[in-house]
Write a protein that holds these residues in place. Structure first.
Motif: not given
Length: 393
Positions: A58-67, A73-76, A248-257
């Motif tokens: 429940x404490x793990x987050x993944x942020x996907x960064x587009x090209x 770069x979008x994220x340095x 707003x270009x980043x996609x944040x993936x959070x665990x289910x509730x």
């Protein structure tokens, strides 16, 4: 017939055959106990599962960064430093795992031995220095590279446990080298015991400055671990911290509730054990109906005598209905008690916190009485239809 007299006759009829009554009650006891244990253990186990889910996922987050489409770069790589300053972030790491780094040729020496396989296709990726904490792993041998290695562009590498096994690297005191597409890198550590991103166990990890040779220039994702309860807050703040102008270009993936996980676990357990409990109740109801019907046939003369002395059909029916209801009620009380004891015992053995619903303990005896009442309808109807002359004959 007075209600007190009716109750006395029903109790006397049950106590006249105590062994049969006890065996008849057993079916209802098992059914009610199974239902109580089902709901209690399911709630307790579901709560326990949520606790473990919170601790591990429940404490793990993944942020996907587009090209990047503009060249910048979008994220340095240094954006992770801003992210770790947020309250609630325990660890974070930026990772670059572009297609160019997938399935590269890696071998542990520069000699070609036709007698054995020395070259393996492994994933090569670049990551910041916080990767062991972000992947919830530890260095089983050696060390992870630091900021000094990154700034100098040192050609060092950290490999996963499975990759070390495949390459035959068992010790690091002699600074073994691996060759990635013919380029030598010194192995300084082995990463293992991964509880997140287990694919890293079969990967080669390079500093960002050393990974540019293989197209690992831009951050493709960011791994974040938060404190319990801070997931939603960090999920909203992470894009702004990582890329203030393009969050707003980043996609944040959070665990289910966790609540959803608890409900799912409880629902699965309820569905499984509820069927067993209902089957036990049906068996108990059939047992009560069968024994009550046999009792009616054995007490034909008694029924005839009561009818001859003025007892109405409703009196006879009420007596047998009350007997079967009392059997169900007794089974419900005993079954509910055994179920509560079983929940506490299981929780004590597993070191869980038992969850007991008072409404369930009250409703279980009533459910047993209802089962007994329904089971006694047909026998009571048979007894009430008997004619006094036929019964005495």
């Amino acid at each position: 017939m007075h209600v007190r007299d009716l109750a006395g006759e029903a109790v006397a009829g049950l106590l006249a055959r105590p062994v049969r009554t006890a065996l008849t009650t057993l079916g209802t006891v098992l059914g009610i106990a199974t239902l109580v244990v089902t709901l209690g253990v399911a709630a307790t186990a579901g709560n326990q599962i949520v606790g473990r889910f919170d601790a591990l996922a429940a404490a793990a987050i993944t942020v996907e960064v587009p090209g990047s489409t503009t060249g910048a770069p979008v994220v340095t790589w240094d954006a992770v430093e801003r992210l770790t300053r947020l309250r609630g972030v325990e660890s974070a790491a930026a990772v670059a795992d572009a297609e160019e780094g997938a399935n590269l040729s890696v071998r542990s020496n520069d000699l070609v031995d036709p007698a054995r396989v020395t070259t393996h296709a492994l994933t090569v990726l670049a990551a910041t220095t916080g990767l062991p904490g972000a992947a919830r792993g530890r260095m089983t041998r050696g060390r992870f590279y630091d900021e000094g290695h990154v700034r100098r562009g040192d050609r060092v590498a950290v490999i996963g446990e499975d990759a070390a096994r495949m390459l035959g690297i068992t010790r690091l005191d002699r600074s073994p080298a691996i060759f990635i597409d013919g380029h030598a890198y010194t192995v300084i550590g082995v990463l293992g015991d991964l509880r997140r991103e287990r694919s890293l166990s079969a990967a080669v990890i390079l500093p960002p400055t050393a990974g540019r040779r293989f197209g690992l220039r831009e951050v493709t994702r960011v791994l974040v671990n938060t404190s319990l309860g801070a997931t939603d807050l960090i999920a909203r703040q992470a894009p702004v911290a990582l890329s203030p102008g393009a969050g707003d270009l980043l996609q944040v993936i959070t665990p289910p509730s966790p609540a959803r996980a608890r409900d799912a676990a409880r629902g699965d357990a309820d569905a499984l054990f509820l069927i067993l409990g209902l089957v036990s109740l049906v068996v108990g109801a059939l047992g009560i109906a069968n024994v009550t019907l046999v009792t009616v046939m054995e007490r034909v003369q008694e029924i005839g005598l009561r009818r001859a002395l003025g007892a109405a059909r409703r009196h006879v029916a009420a007596q047998f209905l009350l007997e079967s209801t009392l059997i169900g009620l007794a089974g419900g009380v005993i079954g509910a008690s055994l179920g509560v004891v079983a929940i506490v015992a299981v929780s004590a053995v597993q070191q869980w916190t038992p969850l007991l619903d008072v409404r369930l303990a009250v409703a279980a005896p009533l459910a047993g009485a209802l089962v007994g009442l329904l089971a006694g309808l047909h026998p009571a109807w048979r007894a009430a239809r008997m004619e006094p002359v036929d019964a005495l004959r």
